[in-house]
Enzyme design. Structure first.
Site, short mmCIF file in Angstrom:
data_model
loop_
_atom_site.label_atom_id
_atom_site.label_comp_id
_atom_site.label_asym_id
_atom_site.label_seq_id
_atom_site.Cartn_x
_atom_site.Cartn_y
_atom_site.Cartn_z
N ASP A 9 54.15 28.60 39.60
CA ASP A 9 53.32 29.97 40.29
C ASP A 9 54.63 30.35 41.43
O ASP A 9 55.45 29.19 41.72
CB ASP A 9 52.44 29.45 41.10
CG ASP A 9 51.07 29.61 39.97
OD1 ASP A 9 51.13 30.03 39.29
OD2 ASP A 9 50.07 28.84 40.40
N ARG A 27 53.53 40.45 37.48
CA ARG A 27 52.17 40.90 37.04
C ARG A 27 51.42 40.25 35.91
O ARG A 27 50.97 40.88 34.91
CB ARG A 27 52.37 42.49 37.04
CG ARG A 27 52.47 43.28 37.91
CD ARG A 27 52.81 44.73 37.59
NE ARG A 27 51.50 45.23 36.87
CZ ARG A 27 51.55 46.28 36.20
NH1 ARG A 27 52.70 46.58 35.79
NH2 ARG A 27 50.36 46.67 35.54
#
Length: 1266
Positions: free
Chosen positions: A503, A832
């Site tokens: 992440d 995204r």
């Protein structure tokens, strides 16, 4: 009201009553069909099936039980309510009769909540944190009877718990220590050892107590079997206790989270409770984590972040059921009358469903609880993730090795047994030597014993102990490094991980927005840590030389470190800047529960500004805010992209405004002035701030600054103000004092400054990523952020490198299987992206044979964490679902800790390999010596007695396991690439050491065993024979001790003593081994069949053993090539895989045509001075000719004059390499234009001849979707 009825709460009554219960939606209708009772042409019936089925068998069993259970007195079963939120289904709610019918069926009131008349201990404002008194005392006769009312409004808490369950997840039944021991015993190596131990013990007992023993010889043959059993017991106990401790540690970690009270309304009174039930009307407040599923009732501006639960990155606005119906009609093109939501506010990010695990971002409201505990969205995911771990690559390889060794040992035992039996039968037939029947029986038993001993010697009983000890040692150390290992096997799996999917927010970055750059006025450019971030300032860059004649004397831009900003700001300007931040803000300071530190709470932009002021030591925000008299607040609006506050001052009124810089700067007509040396210019009034009009040069400077920051993906915020003599402003006397339109006053503003805000990288991340690359581990970033931010962060931390690709999630998920497999190896940033994209990426990487590690902190990351070989969750920011799905927990949420996990994982793998190299050498030598000497002996006895083998094969192996498994991890472990999943357990270097060391030891031992008396010049007597056998035993033991030192290195470097002083275990155990061996030789006597030897024999023994070390150095210097071919021929190593085709078949046609075509395309793009957002440069690179198809230079040079003339005529000029302020320059492949058009982006530093440009991706076109 109907009278209550008595019902026995047992299975029979539940089943019988369920026949009369509401049965509109059965389990078949929910699990095998769509849960929506109402028609919905847009609803895909498979959606709900998928959603429910993904929760695993646990959820299905729960649903079946719910369908059979009696919901009385309520009108809905848990399964029906669950169908409302998984997936969100407005049609199903509509089919139930809407929110009013739902509330009535659950017996609750939207305003007053549950009515609990007579509930003990629940007075006004009381909390159910206190123990409640029982409603009645059950007698033994009727203890199974409860009151069940037909009216849901009078139902008791216990009724609600009986039907809908508690809001707790059942504790995962931890395996007992005995159960863990039984599981540990299932290991194939331990099973093999156990069988060997039983057989060895049985034969040993028979030989010791079933046959007559020679005088003076103690019965010690049973010791071998017992020793193996002890080794098995040690492995089982150490491994199971380790697992048990890890499980307890994980429980303690989860219990650290305090039980959160839930605010509900009961009996019309707001109260804080611990036990929320279905039907409760719960309250929503900013910052709260929603504890259970529900339907939104009413509230003001409630927005929830459901990314942790569903992966939806946008905030979801919550509206009432009635408003959602209006919204649905508006989306369908029907503009219904009434309702708060009009057609102009139609948004797909609005619903009335409150999902457990989501976070309330803003607003207040209430919702009715419809699912709790294991029935809730969050609970079902948690239950589905409770699966058993699969075997790790090392475990699989060791199992294969154990089977192979067992087969080889068994074959060797059978061959030895057959050989000795043939000789035994020949002796029986010839009658030589002469033996009685008893002696013949004993001879047969002796043959059987020596054969079994050979098998026992072949089995590496120290191997499982080495693995267990290495893992235990590593996990203990990793806990100190902020790594909590939940699954022991994941530690060694990390060693060979080849890809990490991480992440961005909170892992690579701090998840705290900060001001990192900006400008005060027009010219003062400040940068956080300016010395390290020179590229953050654009002072005096590309300043236009054109100035109007009437302009003031030009003031040059200057750069200053952010911490030194106070030295150039005048006192009035500093006060103005501070007030603009503090007054025009809704953020506030509060104490953080976990750390007890004061932190700012509010929007990330406002907290960044307040921290900026606090770091500079400006006046306290609260004092400044309290001192201001605010006459009008203008809240932030997404339409105007700004917020403001009007305050009363000594000279009138002042309007502070902050917002998007590109909008506010266009509304400014002046700016504050800052001099480089000592504040503003002196003015007539010391309290005034010097301002100057914004001319053309200033406007260009502002625009250039905003673009410069935007190119660095900084969020730019402008702070402005405007003074008014009176309020409301002149010309608006009829307007209320707090209702002046924003558009009227947001004109002729004065610019205070522009600040650039970003979420900065965590300390050490850049170095950690570099370490990963050095270790051969690819790092891929998956983020829900936009491509610009993703690219900036990936570039800063070194993830986005030459040859890499950036792609967006929506484009990625449209690719077909073959396209994904082609692009995934080069994909470095997936922007995204949804959690499903991350899961697909992990699956494709696994399909390519990569060993994948994944980081995740949200509930939605659960599937990807489970899919990966190793899942990392965040100990601070991670949800319980993420922790449950992970293998290792990063206690400090820092990416740098992952590098430590790789290092310790490699340390474990190396420890096992070091031990294998040592163990197999010992075992091969012992097996060959036992075999050869037993066959050569007339009495079927080997050179090494059973007790001597016990010392060599058990104690030394166990000691060696402990010594070699405790080498600490070092950064040097990161200097090599990871092994592939299919890589063999043994390397060429290991096989070389095993082969040559074994050959040396076998040669020396057999030479001295058969010719020792001759070599030493002794007379052939039994006493001298014992001395020689003692020398042989002593030399063999010291060869193992010195070989254990030699085995500390697996590579070809010669320094085997490196880091040995850091391993006290190794040094202590080696000294103990030497001491025990000396004691055995001096006082072992009859038990070990040795005798005391002189200094000469000691010297020979030590010298023969010490040769192992220089021999090891010589082996390392030998070239690997010939040995590798030998080992491949012997099937010890697999054949190397063939390489891939170097030339694609689709480029076989004339490449010159393609080159000319692309040159013409380049000319077309340059013509007129326009650079279109196409990838003409990439196309030209794609068309580069193969060396064998190179077009002659003259034929190309004929095009050069035309191209150059046309280009210069169009205003083209040579361009320098793109900078941070303008990274694209003339090359669109370096910009994000391709990404905005749904394409991918190739790193600009990728070599022009890279194979990537010759693929279908190289032209930058969007991949065709299937």
């Amino acid at each position: 009201m109907p009278s209550p009825t008595h019902t026995h709460v047992d299975t029979a009554s539940v089943l019988s009553r369920s026949q009369h219960a509401k049965s509109d939606i059965s389990i078949e209708n929910v699990v095998t069909a769509t849960p929506s009772p109402g028609p919905n042409p847009h609803q895909n019936p498979s959606d709900s099936r998928k959603s429910l089925h993904t929760n695993g068998d646990v959820s299905k069993i729960d649903l079946v039980q719910d369908d059979l259970a009696d919901p009385c007195p309520f009108k809905f079963r848990p399964v029906e309510l669950a169908s409302l939120l998984d997936p969100k289904n407005l049609d199903a709610l509509q089919a139930f009769g809407g929110i009013d019918t739902l509330l009535d069926g659950l017996g609750t009131d939207p305003l007053g909540g549950l009515t609990l008349a007579g509930t003990a201990g629940a007075g006004v404002g009381a909390s159910q944190r206190h123990d409640r008194q029982p409603l009645s005392v059950a007698t033994p006769h009727d203890r199974l009877e409860v009151q069940v009312s037909d009216n849901p409004h009078t139902a008791l808490i216990d009724d609600r718990k009986r039907v809908f369950g508690d809001n707790v997840l059942p504790q995962r039944t931890s395996k007992s220590l005995l159960a863990l021991m039984w599981l540990a015993l299932q290991d194939k190596v331990l099973v093999l050892l156990s069988i060997a131990a039983v057989v060895s013990l049985a034969l040993g007992l028979f030989q010791d107590f079933g046959t007559p023993q020679p005088a003076g010889q103690p019965p010690v043959d049973w010791v071998e079997g017992v020793a193996i059993m002890i080794a098995v017991l040690i492995v089982v106990v150490v491994g199971s206790i380790n697992d048990w401790q890890k499980e307890r540690q994980f429980k303690v970690l989860n219990e650290k989270k305090e039980e959160r009270g839930v605010k509900v309304i009961r009996n019309g009174v707001e109260r804080l409770i611990d036990e929320v039930v279905v039907g409760d009307v719960a309250l929503l407040e900013p910052g709260e984590i929603v504890p259970c599923d529900g339907i939104f009732l009413a509230g003001h501006n409630v927005k929830c972040d459901e990314s942790a639960a569903t992966g939806e990155s946008d905030a979801i606005k919550k509206a009432s059921y009635a408003d959602c119906l209006v919204l649905k009609q508006a989306l369908s093109g029907v503009h219904a009358e009434g309702g708060v939501l009009g057609a102009e506010h139609v948004s797909t990010h609005t619903d009335c469903f409150v999902v457990s695990g989501s976070k309330v971002l803003e607003g207040v409201g209430s919702y009715v609880v419809v699912a709790v505990g294991t029935k809730s969205f969050n609970g079902r995911i948690m239950m589905a993730l409770r699966t058993d771990a699969e075997n790790t690559p090392l475990q699989l390889k060791l199992n294969v090795l154990a089977e192979l060794i067992a087969k080889i040992g068994s074959i060797a035992g059978i061959i030895l047994f057959s050989t000795l039996m043939i000789r035994f039968i020949v002796q029986l037939a010839t009658g030589s030597p002469v033996r009685s029947a008893d002696q013949n029986g004993m001879a047969f038993v002796q043959i059987l014993i020596i054969s079994v001993t050979l098998v026992v010697v072949a089995v590496p009983e120290g191997l499982p102990l080495a693995v267990t000890l290495a893992l235990a040692f590593a996990t203990k150390r990793m806990t100190k490094e902020n790594l909590l290992v939940r699954v022991l096997g994941s530690c060694e799996t990390m060693a060979n991980s080849s890809v990490i999917c991480t992440d961005k927010t909170g892992t690579l970055t701090r998840n705290v927005m900060s001001v990192v750059a900006g400008s005060v006025g027009i010219h003062a450019k400040f940068v956080r840590k300016l010395e390290d971030n020179q590229a953050r300032t654009n002072a005096n860059r590309s300043r236009s030389p054109h100035r109007s004649s009437g302009s003031n004397t030009p003031r040059d831009d200057f750069s200053i470190d952010q911490s030194m900003l106070n030295t150039v700001l005048s006192r009035p300007l500093l006060s103005l800047f501070n007030a603009a931040i503090a007054v025009n803000s809704t953020a506030f300071e509060d104490e953080e529960k976990e750390t007890g530190k004061l932190v700012f709470v509010g929007s990330k932009t406002e907290t960044a500004l307040l921290n900026f002021a606090k770091e500079l030591g400006w006046a306290d925000y609260k004092e400044t805010r309290d001192a201001a008299t605010v006459v009008q607040m203008i809240p932030f609006s997404s339409e105007r992209k700004a917020m403001g506050a009007v305050v009363k001052t000594e000279h009138g009124f002042r309007f502070y405004v902050k917002g998007a810089s590109e909008i506010l700067t266009k509304l400014c007509s002046s700016h504050v002035v800052v001099e480089q040396h000592g504040g503003s210019r002196p003015s007539t009034e010391s309290d005034d701030v010097e301002v100057a009009d914004i001319d053309g040069v200033s406007e260009e400077n502002m625009t250039r600054t905003i673009i410069f920051y935007a190119n660095q993906t900084l969020r730019t915020i402008a702070l402005c103000y405007r003074d008014f003599p009176s309020w409301p402003p002149p010309g608006m006397q009829g307007t209320a004092i707090d209702d002046v339109p924003y558009d009227v006053i947001a004109q002729n503003l004065t610019l205070i400054g522009i600040v650039g805000i970003e979420d900065p990288l965590r300390d050490g991340v850049r170095e950690a990523v570099a370490d990963c690359h050095k270790a051969g581990v690819a790092v891929k970033m998956c983020t829900g952020d936009n491509v610009l931010t993703a690219r900036s962060i990936a570039t800063q931390c070194g993830i986005y490198t030459a040859g890499g690709i950036i792609m967006e999630g929506p484009v990625f998920r449209q690719l077909d299987e073959s396209q994904m497999l082609e692009i995934v190896p080069r994909l470095q940033v997936l922007a995204r992206s949804s959690p499903e994209d991350k899961k697909i990426l992990v699956e494709k990487l696994r399909a390519l044979g990569e060993i994948v590690a994944v980081t995740g902190d949200g509930t939605n990351d659960g599937p990807a964490l489970k899919t990966a070989h190793v899942g990392f969750s965040m100990g601070i920011a991670g949800t319980e679902v993420a922790k449950e799905a992970s293998d290792i927990i990063l206690m400090d949420d820092n990416f740098s800790s992952i590098v430590k996990a790789i290092m310790w994982g490699r340390c474990v793998n190396d420890a096992v390999r070091k031990f294998l190299q040592f163990q197999i050498s010992t075992n091969v030598t012992a097996v060959v010596i036992t075999f050869v000497t037993a066959v050569a002996s007339n009495s079927e006895t080997s050179a090494l007695s059973a007790v001597q083998l016990l010392w060599i094969n058990i104690i030394m192996d166990t000691f060696a396991a402990l010594a070699l498994a405790t080498d600490p991890a070092s950064p040097a472990l990161l200097d090599r690439r990871p092994d592939k999943q299919t890589a063999p357990l043994f390397t060429v270097d290991m096989y070389k050491q095993i082969l040559i060391q074994s050959v040396y030891q076998i040669t020396v031992i057999l030479l001295f065993h058969f010719l020792g008396i001759t070599i030493l010049g002794y007379a052939d007597t039994s006493g001298n024979a014992t001395i020689v056998q003692t020398l042989v035993f002593n030399a063999f033991v010291f060869a193992q001790i010195f070989n254990s030192v030699n085995s500390r290195r697996l590579d070809r470097k010669l320094n085997i003593f490196e880091g040995m002083l850091n391993n006290w275990y190794f040094m202590a155990i080696t000294l103990i081994e030497i001491a025990v061996q000396v004691v055995i030789v001096f006082i072992g006597g009859t038990a070990f069949q040795v005798t005391r030897i002189g200094g000469r024999e000691w010297g020979i023994s030590l010298a023969l053993g010490f040769v192992s070390i220089p021999l090891g150095a010589l082996i390392r210097l030998l070239p690997n090539g010939p040995f590798e071919r030998l080992f491949i021929m012997m099937r010890l190593l697999p054949k190397p895989e063939g390489g891939l085709l170097k030339v694609r078949p689709d480029v076989e046609w004339n490449s010159a045509i393609e080159l000319v075509r692309d040159n013409l395309a380049t000319f077309a793009n340059l013509r007129g001075g326009r650079l279109r957002s196409s990838s003409f440069v990439v196309k030209s690179r794609q068309a580069r000719l193969h060396e064998d198809k190179r077009v002659p230079l003259p034929s190309l040079m004929t095009m050069v004059p035309t191209l150059i003339a046309s280009s210069i005529g169009a205003g083209w000029a040579p361009q320098s390499r793109g900078t941070l302020s303008d990274p694209a320059r003339y090359d669109p492949s370096k910009s994000s234009a391709a990404l905005w058009e749904g394409r991918l982006q190739i790193h600009p530093d990728t070599k022009p001849d890279d194979a990537l440009y010759r693929t279908k991706w190289g032209d930058g076109n969007r991949p065709s979707a299937v």
